[in-house]
Design an enzyme around this catalytic site. Structure first.
Site, PDB file in Angstrom:
ATOM      1  N   CYS A  34      43.124  42.937  34.828  1.00 42.05           N
ATOM      2  CA  CYS A  34      42.858  44.372  34.888  1.00 42.05           C
ATOM      3  C   CYS A  34      42.529  44.884  33.475  1.00 42.05           C
ATOM      4  CB  CYS A  34      44.032  45.094  35.529  1.00 42.05           C
ATOM      5  SG  CYS A  34      43.686  46.793  36.000  1.00 42.05           S
ATOM      6  N   ASP A  82      36.763  45.071  45.451  1.00 40.96           N
ATOM      7  CA  ASP A  82      37.427  45.886  44.428  1.00 40.96           C
ATOM      8  C   ASP A  82      36.701  47.226  44.292  1.00 40.96           C
ATOM      9  OD1 ASP A  82      38.486  46.994  42.077  1.00 40.96           O
ATOM     10  OD2 ASP A  82      38.746  45.035  41.144  1.00 40.96           O
ATOM     11  N   HIS A 113      40.973  44.200  44.221  1.00 35.67           N
ATOM     12  CA  HIS A 113      41.551  44.269  42.881  1.00 35.67           C
ATOM     13  C   HIS A 113      42.990  43.755  42.933  1.00 35.67           C
ATOM     14  CE1 HIS A 113      41.513  45.792  38.765  1.00 35.67           C
ATOM     15  NE2 HIS A 113      42.785  46.103  38.960  1.00 35.67           N
TER      16      HIS A 113
END
Length: 143
Positions: A34, A82, A113
């Site tokens: 991330c 995502d 994600h």
């Protein structure tokens, strides 16, 4: 309020410290998830690491000016589903690194994600295992 340039300087200092340890063979990689994926990319862009792995690194598409500075191997993992990093943004990254032998971009079908985090609802075992294997092979080859 995070100053990304300061964080990347911290990563560079950490990499320098790691290289001085007797356990280190001299090469250091950054792996991030991330926001950490974006920071691994940025660390590669400033040349402070020998290789980088970015798992669903958000915001990389806004920093593609760093791409030409990245000469070391870099690996990108993205989830097809995502919503925070839509496929058009992934496509910008993929296009920017197209034709370069130091970069691989993987998109995992059906993955969202955070697909690598086993405690999240978005965990995708198939994508996670495949990405993990690719990451280990990448590190074995380049470190």
């Amino acid at each position: 309020a995070t100053d990304f340039n300061l964080v990347v300087q911290d990563i560079a200092a950490t990499a320098d410290t790691l290289r001085k340890l007797p356990e280190c063979t001299g090469k250091v990689a950054a792996i991030g998830y991330c926001l950490g994926g974006r920071l691994a990319y940025m660390a590669a862009g400033n040349g402070s690491v020998d290789a980088a792995v970015s798992y669903y690194g958000g915001g990389i598409h806004t920093q593609l000016d760093l791409a030409d500075k990245i000469k070391q191997p870099i690996l990108f993992h993205y989830g097809e589903l995502d919503h925070g990093i839509p496929l058009d943004q992934v496509g910008q990254v993929k296009e920017r690194f197209a034709g370069r032998d130091n970069a691989d971009v993987y998109i995992y079908p059906g993955a969202d994600h955070g697909f690598n985090c086993s405690v999240r609802a978005s965990y995708n075992q198939n994508a996670s295992v495949l990405a993990h294997g690719r990451t280990l092979s990448f590190l074995a080859e380049h470190l």
